[in-house]
Design a protein around this motif. Structure first.
Motif, PDB file in Angstrom:
ATOM      1  N   ASP A  15     124.498  62.250  48.057  1.00 42.60           N
ATOM      2  CA  ASP A  15     123.432  63.212  48.343  1.00 42.60           C
ATOM      3  C   ASP A  15     123.889  64.663  48.406  1.00 42.60           C
ATOM      4  O   ASP A  15     123.524  65.402  49.312  1.00 42.60           O
ATOM      5  CB  ASP A  15     122.713  62.849  49.650  1.00 42.60           C
ATOM      6  CG  ASP A  15     122.099  61.458  49.596  1.00 42.60           C
ATOM      7  OD1 ASP A  15     121.650  61.057  48.507  1.00 42.60           O
ATOM      8  OD2 ASP A  15     122.074  60.790  50.634  1.00 42.60           O
ATOM      9  N   GLY A  16     124.736  65.067  47.477  1.00 42.88           N
ATOM     10  CA  GLY A  16     125.124  66.464  47.381  1.00 42.88           C
ATOM     11  C   GLY A  16     126.117  66.938  48.416  1.00 42.88           C
ATOM     12  O   GLY A  16     126.420  68.127  48.491  1.00 42.88           O
ATOM     13  N   ALA A  17     126.657  66.056  49.250  1.00 41.80           N
ATOM     14  CA  ALA A  17     127.671  66.459  50.229  1.00 41.80           C
ATOM     15  C   ALA A  17     128.954  66.841  49.490  1.00 41.80           C
ATOM     16  O   ALA A  17     129.221  66.359  48.390  1.00 41.80           O
ATOM     17  CB  ALA A  17     127.949  65.321  51.196  1.00 41.80           C
ATOM     18  N   ALA A  18     129.725  67.720  50.093  1.00 43.24           N
ATOM     19  CA  ALA A  18     130.958  68.183  49.450  1.00 43.24           C
ATOM     20  C   ALA A  18     132.027  67.091  49.420  1.00 43.24           C
ATOM     21  O   ALA A  18     132.726  66.917  48.426  1.00 43.24           O
ATOM     22  CB  ALA A  18     131.488  69.414  50.174  1.00 43.24           C
ATOM     23  N   ASN A  19     132.176  66.347  50.526  1.00 45.21           N
ATOM     24  CA  ASN A  19     133.211  65.328  50.663  1.00 45.21           C
ATOM     25  C   ASN A  19     132.593  64.065  51.255  1.00 45.21           C
ATOM     26  O   ASN A  19     131.458  64.072  51.702  1.00 45.21           O
ATOM     27  CB  ASN A  19     134.334  65.849  51.571  1.00 45.21           C
ATOM     28  CG  ASN A  19     134.907  67.156  51.077  1.00 45.21           C
ATOM     29  OD1 ASN A  19     135.114  67.342  49.896  1.00 45.21           O
ATOM     30  ND2 ASN A  19     135.150  68.092  51.988  1.00 45.21           N
ATOM     31  N   ASP A  20     133.386  62.994  51.262  1.00 43.95           N
ATOM     32  CA  ASP A  20     132.874  61.736  51.799  1.00 43.95           C
ATOM     33  C   ASP A  20     133.777  61.244  52.915  1.00 43.95           C
ATOM     34  O   ASP A  20     134.995  61.222  52.769  1.00 43.95           O
ATOM     35  CB  ASP A  20     132.807  60.674  50.692  1.00 43.95           C
ATOM     36  CG  ASP A  20     132.155  59.408  51.191  1.00 43.95           C
ATOM     37  OD1 ASP A  20     130.925  59.423  51.386  1.00 43.95           O
ATOM     38  OD2 ASP A  20     132.876  58.411  51.403  1.00 43.95           O
ATOM     39  N   TRP A  21     133.199  60.884  54.049  1.00 40.73           N
ATOM     40  CA  TRP A  21     133.920  60.279  55.173  1.00 40.73           C
ATOM     41  C   TRP A  21     133.206  58.997  55.550  1.00 40.73           C
ATOM     42  O   TRP A  21     131.992  58.986  55.736  1.00 40.73           O
ATOM     43  CB  TRP A  21     133.958  61.216  56.385  1.00 40.73           C
ATOM     44  CG  TRP A  21     134.336  60.518  57.656  1.00 40.73           C
ATOM     45  CD1 TRP A  21     133.499  60.239  58.701  1.00 40.73           C
ATOM     46  CD2 TRP A  21     135.610  59.983  58.013  1.00 40.73           C
ATOM     47  NE1 TRP A  21     134.185  59.578  59.694  1.00 40.73           N
ATOM     48  CE2 TRP A  21     135.492  59.407  59.289  1.00 40.73           C
ATOM     49  CE3 TRP A  21     136.847  59.939  57.379  1.00 40.73           C
ATOM     50  CZ2 TRP A  21     136.551  58.796  59.940  1.00 40.73           C
ATOM     51  CZ3 TRP A  21     137.915  59.327  58.025  1.00 40.73           C
ATOM     52  CH2 TRP A  21     137.754  58.777  59.295  1.00 40.73           C
ATOM     53  N   ALA A  22     133.958  57.913  55.651  1.00 37.53           N
ATOM     54  CA  ALA A  22     133.396  56.636  56.087  1.00 37.53           C
ATOM     55  C   ALA A  22     134.399  55.965  57.012  1.00 37.53           C
ATOM     56  O   ALA A  22     135.577  55.842  56.672  1.00 37.53           O
ATOM     57  CB  ALA A  22     133.107  55.742  54.888  1.00 37.53           C
ATOM     58  N   PRO A  28     138.927  50.634  70.711  1.00 34.37           N
ATOM     59  CA  PRO A  28     139.163  51.720  71.658  1.00 34.37           C
ATOM     60  C   PRO A  28     140.455  52.498  71.381  1.00 34.37           C
ATOM     61  O   PRO A  28     140.533  53.694  71.638  1.00 34.37           O
ATOM     62  CB  PRO A  28     139.233  51.018  73.014  1.00 34.37           C
ATOM     63  CG  PRO A  28     138.400  49.782  72.829  1.00 34.37           C
ATOM     64  CD  PRO A  28     138.672  49.354  71.407  1.00 34.37           C
ATOM     65  N   ASP A  29     141.467  51.817  70.833  1.00 33.59           N
ATOM     66  CA  ASP A  29     142.774  52.444  70.668  1.00 33.59           C
ATOM     67  C   ASP A  29     143.025  53.090  69.319  1.00 33.59           C
ATOM     68  O   ASP A  29     143.972  53.871  69.178  1.00 33.59           O
ATOM     69  CB  ASP A  29     143.880  51.422  70.944  1.00 33.59           C
ATOM     70  CG  ASP A  29     143.868  50.975  72.392  1.00 33.59           C
ATOM     71  OD1 ASP A  29     143.573  51.805  73.273  1.00 33.59           O
ATOM     72  OD2 ASP A  29     144.144  49.788  72.642  1.00 33.59           O
ATOM     73  N   LEU A  30     142.218  52.770  68.305  1.00 34.75           N
ATOM     74  CA  LEU A  30     142.394  53.402  66.997  1.00 34.75           C
ATOM     75  C   LEU A  30     141.147  53.236  66.162  1.00 34.75           C
ATOM     76  O   LEU A  30     140.294  52.405  66.431  1.00 34.75           O
ATOM     77  CB  LEU A  30     143.612  52.849  66.253  1.00 34.75           C
ATOM     78  CG  LEU A  30     143.598  51.403  65.770  1.00 34.75           C
ATOM     79  CD1 LEU A  30     142.928  51.280  64.410  1.00 34.75           C
ATOM     80  CD2 LEU A  30     145.012  50.898  65.661  1.00 34.75           C
ATOM     81  N   SER A  31     141.052  54.083  65.149  1.00 36.15           N
ATOM     82  CA  SER A  31     139.993  53.908  64.157  1.00 36.15           C
ATOM     83  C   SER A  31     140.586  54.188  62.791  1.00 36.15           C
ATOM     84  O   SER A  31     141.580  54.900  62.658  1.00 36.15           O
ATOM     85  CB  SER A  31     138.785  54.807  64.441  1.00 36.15           C
ATOM     86  OG  SER A  31     139.147  56.167  64.476  1.00 36.15           O
ATOM     87  N   VAL A  32     139.981  53.570  61.783  1.00 36.02           N
ATOM     88  CA  VAL A  32     140.443  53.687  60.406  1.00 36.02           C
ATOM     89  C   VAL A  32     139.256  54.068  59.546  1.00 36.02           C
ATOM     90  O   VAL A  32     138.167  53.498  59.675  1.00 36.02           O
ATOM     91  CB  VAL A  32     141.037  52.350  59.902  1.00 36.02           C
ATOM     92  CG1 VAL A  32     141.408  52.434  58.431  1.00 36.02           C
ATOM     93  CG2 VAL A  32     142.248  51.951  60.732  1.00 36.02           C
ATOM     94  N   GLY A  33     139.477  55.037  58.673  1.00 40.38           N
ATOM     95  CA  GLY A  33     138.417  55.448  57.768  1.00 40.38           C
ATOM     96  C   GLY A  33     138.990  55.980  56.473  1.00 40.38           C
ATOM     97  O   GLY A  33     140.207  56.016  56.282  1.00 40.38           O
ATOM     98  N   THR A  34     138.097  56.381  55.599  1.00 39.68           N
ATOM     99  CA  THR A  34     138.482  56.937  54.307  1.00 39.68           C
ATOM    100  C   THR A  34     137.831  58.292  54.144  1.00 39.68           C
ATOM    101  O   THR A  34     136.621  58.436  54.364  1.00 39.68           O
ATOM    102  CB  THR A  34     138.035  55.995  53.168  1.00 39.68           C
ATOM    103  OG1 THR A  34     138.587  54.698  53.400  1.00 39.68           O
ATOM    104  CG2 THR A  34     138.500  56.519  51.818  1.00 39.68           C
ATOM    105  N   TYR A  35     138.635  59.264  53.774  1.00 35.17           N
ATOM    106  CA  TYR A  35     138.169  60.635  53.529  1.00 35.17           C
ATOM    107  C   TYR A  35     138.448  60.947  52.071  1.00 35.17           C
ATOM    108  O   TYR A  35     139.581  60.784  51.607  1.00 35.17           O
ATOM    109  CB  TYR A  35     138.918  61.594  54.451  1.00 35.17           C
ATOM    110  CG  TYR A  35     138.505  63.036  54.372  1.00 35.17           C
ATOM    111  CD1 TYR A  35     137.189  63.429  54.200  1.00 35.17           C
ATOM    112  CD2 TYR A  35     139.452  64.038  54.507  1.00 35.17           C
ATOM    113  CE1 TYR A  35     136.827  64.769  54.157  1.00 35.17           C
ATOM    114  CE2 TYR A  35     139.106  65.375  54.471  1.00 35.17           C
ATOM    115  CZ  TYR A  35     137.790  65.737  54.298  1.00 35.17           C
ATOM    116  OH  TYR A  35     137.434  67.066  54.261  1.00 35.17           O
ATOM    117  N   CYS A  36     137.417  61.362  51.336  1.00 29.72           N
ATOM    118  CA  CYS A  36     137.545  61.656  49.907  1.00 29.72           C
ATOM    119  C   CYS A  36     137.113  63.091  49.624  1.00 29.72           C
ATOM    120  O   CYS A  36     136.062  63.532  50.097  1.00 29.72           O
ATOM    121  CB  CYS A  36     136.690  60.703  49.082  1.00 29.72           C
ATOM    122  SG  CYS A  36     137.187  58.971  49.235  1.00 29.72           S
ATOM    123  N   ILE A  37     137.935  63.788  48.832  1.00 34.33           N
ATOM    124  CA  ILE A  37     137.641  65.151  48.400  1.00 34.33           C
ATOM    125  C   ILE A  37     137.750  65.165  46.885  1.00 34.33           C
ATOM    126  O   ILE A  37     138.786  64.793  46.336  1.00 34.33           O
ATOM    127  CB  ILE A  37     138.647  66.159  48.991  1.00 34.33           C
ATOM    128  CG1 ILE A  37     138.728  66.041  50.514  1.00 34.33           C
ATOM    129  CG2 ILE A  37     138.294  67.581  48.574  1.00 34.33           C
ATOM    130  CD1 ILE A  37     139.890  66.808  51.134  1.00 34.33           C
TER     131      ILE A  37
END
Length: 116
Positions: A15-22, A28-37
């Motif tokens: 939807d026209g966003a500059a980058n993607d974060w999911a 509680p102790d960690l989180s994992v995601g993907t950041y795309c530019i």
């Protein structure tokens, strides 16, 4: 045990966003995601209240912090301590980053916006 599906895989912003974060996993102790530019894109993230590790799974760029600048590509692993300014610049190929926050993103309160 859990297989974290899609973590680190390139995907274009919607939807026209500059980058993607999911975010793909949260405890509680960690989180994992993907950041795309995308190639030629701009990283507009702010410092986070949690420590983070980036693993470059695809693409090439430069990471800039107040104390250092480094070129990164597939296989590069970067540690950024909580609160440190950092930005990916000169994105020459679509950049996909597996991001691990410890503790989980936003769990220390007053978190900056997610890396998107």
């Amino acid at each position: 045990m859990r297989i974290v599906e899609g973590a680190g895989a390139w995907r274009p912003a919607a939807d026209g966003a500059a980058n993607d974060w999911a975010e793909q996993l949260r405890t509680p102790d960690l989180s994992v995601g993907t950041y795309c530019i995308p190639a030629g894109g701009t990283d507009d993230q702010s410092p986070h209240t949690e420590d983070e590790i980036y693993v470059v799974t695809a693409g090439r760029a430069t990471i800039v912090t107040p104390g250092a600048t480094a070129e990164v590509g597939p296989g590069s692993v970067v540690f950024v301590p909580a609160g440190e300014e950092h930005r990916f610049t000169d994105v020459t190929e679509d950049l996909a980053l597996l991001v691990v926050f410890g503790p989980a993103y936003g769990s220390r309160g007053s978190a900056a916006p997610s890396p998107e």
